[in-house]
Write a protein that holds these residues in place. Structure first.
Motif, PDB file in Angstrom:
ATOM      1  N   ALA A   1     -10.593   1.078  -7.910  1.00  0.00           N
ATOM      2  CA  ALA A   1     -10.598   1.588  -9.286  1.00  0.00           C
ATOM      3  C   ALA A   1     -12.015   1.572  -9.846  1.00  0.00           C
ATOM      4  CB  ALA A   1      -9.680   0.742 -10.165  1.00  0.00           C
ATOM      5  N   GLY A   2     -12.327   2.568 -10.659  1.00  0.00           N
ATOM      6  CA  GLY A   2     -13.635   2.658 -11.289  1.00  0.00           C
ATOM      7  C   GLY A   2     -14.616   3.544 -10.544  1.00  0.00           C
ATOM      8  N   ILE A   3     -14.155   4.230  -9.500  1.00  0.00           N
ATOM      9  CA  ILE A   3     -15.066   5.106  -8.765  1.00  0.00           C
ATOM     10  C   ILE A   3     -15.400   6.317  -9.626  1.00  0.00           C
ATOM     11  CG2 ILE A   3     -14.171   4.400  -6.535  1.00  0.00           C
ATOM     12  CD1 ILE A   3     -12.843   7.228  -6.430  1.00  0.00           C
ATOM     13  N   PRO A   4     -16.555   6.933  -9.389  1.00  0.00           N
ATOM     14  CA  PRO A   4     -16.897   8.137 -10.146  1.00  0.00           C
ATOM     15  C   PRO A   4     -15.917   9.281  -9.843  1.00  0.00           C
ATOM     16  CG  PRO A   4     -18.820   7.236  -9.024  1.00  0.00           C
ATOM     17  CD  PRO A   4     -17.626   6.483  -8.526  1.00  0.00           C
ATOM     18  N   HIS A   5     -15.596  10.063 -10.845  1.00  0.00           N
ATOM     19  CA  HIS A   5     -14.666  11.180 -10.668  1.00  0.00           C
ATOM     20  C   HIS A   5     -15.184  12.194  -9.659  1.00  0.00           C
ATOM     21  CE1 HIS A   5     -12.990   9.638 -14.502  1.00  0.00           C
ATOM     22  NE2 HIS A   5     -11.875   9.938 -13.869  1.00  0.00           N
ATOM     23  N   GLU A   6     -16.492  12.255  -9.475  1.00  0.00           N
ATOM     24  CA  GLU A   6     -17.062  13.192  -8.501  1.00  0.00           C
ATOM     25  C   GLU A   6     -16.572  12.874  -7.087  1.00  0.00           C
ATOM     26  OE1 GLU A   6     -19.387  11.299 -10.535  1.00  0.00           O
ATOM     27  OE2 GLU A   6     -19.076  12.835 -12.072  1.00  0.00           O
TER      28      GLU A   6
ATOM     29  N   VAL B   1      -5.888   4.988  -5.440  1.00  0.00           N
ATOM     30  CA  VAL B   1      -6.943   4.298  -6.182  1.00  0.00           C
ATOM     31  C   VAL B   1      -6.303   3.124  -6.911  1.00  0.00           C
ATOM     32  CG1 VAL B   1      -8.719   4.510  -7.950  1.00  0.00           C
ATOM     33  CG2 VAL B   1      -8.177   6.484  -6.514  1.00  0.00           C
ATOM     34  N   ASP B   2      -6.862   1.934  -6.705  1.00  0.00           N
ATOM     35  CA  ASP B   2      -6.310   0.759  -7.356  1.00  0.00           C
ATOM     36  C   ASP B   2      -7.373  -0.335  -7.367  1.00  0.00           C
ATOM     37  OD1 ASP B   2      -3.503  -0.196  -8.339  1.00  0.00           O
ATOM     38  OD2 ASP B   2      -4.301  -1.889  -7.198  1.00  0.00           O
ATOM     39  N   ASN B   3      -7.183  -1.362  -8.168  1.00  0.00           N
ATOM     40  CA  ASN B   3      -8.148  -2.460  -8.200  1.00  0.00           C
ATOM     41  C   ASN B   3      -7.690  -3.668  -7.398  1.00  0.00           C
ATOM     42  OD1 ASN B   3      -6.130  -3.289  -9.853  1.00  0.00           O
ATOM     43  ND2 ASN B   3      -7.425  -3.948 -11.534  1.00  0.00           N
ATOM     44  N   ASP B   4      -6.555  -3.577  -6.750  1.00  0.00           N
ATOM     45  CA  ASP B   4      -6.046  -4.665  -5.922  1.00  0.00           C
ATOM     46  C   ASP B   4      -6.120  -4.242  -4.456  1.00  0.00           C
ATOM     47  OD1 ASP B   4      -4.629  -6.615  -4.570  1.00  0.00           O
ATOM     48  OD2 ASP B   4      -3.008  -6.714  -6.029  1.00  0.00           O
ATOM     49  N   ASP B   5      -7.134  -4.732  -3.746  1.00  0.00           N
ATOM     50  CA  ASP B   5      -7.365  -4.304  -2.368  1.00  0.00           C
ATOM     51  C   ASP B   5      -6.180  -4.565  -1.449  1.00  0.00           C
ATOM     52  OD1 ASP B   5      -9.888  -3.429  -3.014  1.00  0.00           O
ATOM     53  OD2 ASP B   5     -10.891  -5.251  -2.347  1.00  0.00           O
ATOM     54  N   CYS B   6      -5.568  -5.722  -1.577  1.00  0.00           N
ATOM     55  CA  CYS B   6      -4.443  -6.061  -0.711  1.00  0.00           C
ATOM     56  C   CYS B   6      -3.287  -5.084  -0.913  1.00  0.00           C
ATOM     57  CB  CYS B   6      -3.989  -7.494  -0.993  1.00  0.00           C
ATOM     58  SG  CYS B   6      -2.649  -8.057   0.069  1.00  0.00           S
ATOM     59  N   PHE B   7      -2.970  -4.793  -2.156  1.00  0.00           N
ATOM     60  CA  PHE B   7      -1.864  -3.890  -2.475  1.00  0.00           C
ATOM     61  C   PHE B   7      -2.126  -2.478  -1.953  1.00  0.00           C
ATOM     62  CE2 PHE B   7       0.307  -1.044  -5.555  1.00  0.00           C
ATOM     63  CZ  PHE B   7       1.597  -1.373  -5.225  1.00  0.00           C
TER      64      PHE B   7
END
Length: 64
Positions: A51-56, A25-31
């Protein structure tokens, strides 16, 4: 006259990641896609989320 070169036997690559599952999980798609491709080359199964997806969703991916 030189003899024809012999073909080298093909060596099977080990798959140290086989049977493993990774959640990235990350907010940098390329990485994250670069990391996931490296992990897949080891035989691992990789699931990626931004990043920021629901924990469910994270809990659901653990059961898959």
């Amino acid at each position: 006259m030189n003899p024809a070169p012999r073909a080298r036997p093909v060596q099977k690559r080990s798959q140290p990641g086989a049977g493993r599952k990774l959640l990235l999980v990350d907010n940098d798609d390329c990485f994250i896609h670069t990391l996931s491709n490296y992990a897949r080359q080891t035989g691992a199964e990789v699931v990626t989320y931004r990043a920021g997806i629901p924990h469910e969703l994270i809990q659901k991916s653990r059961r898959i």
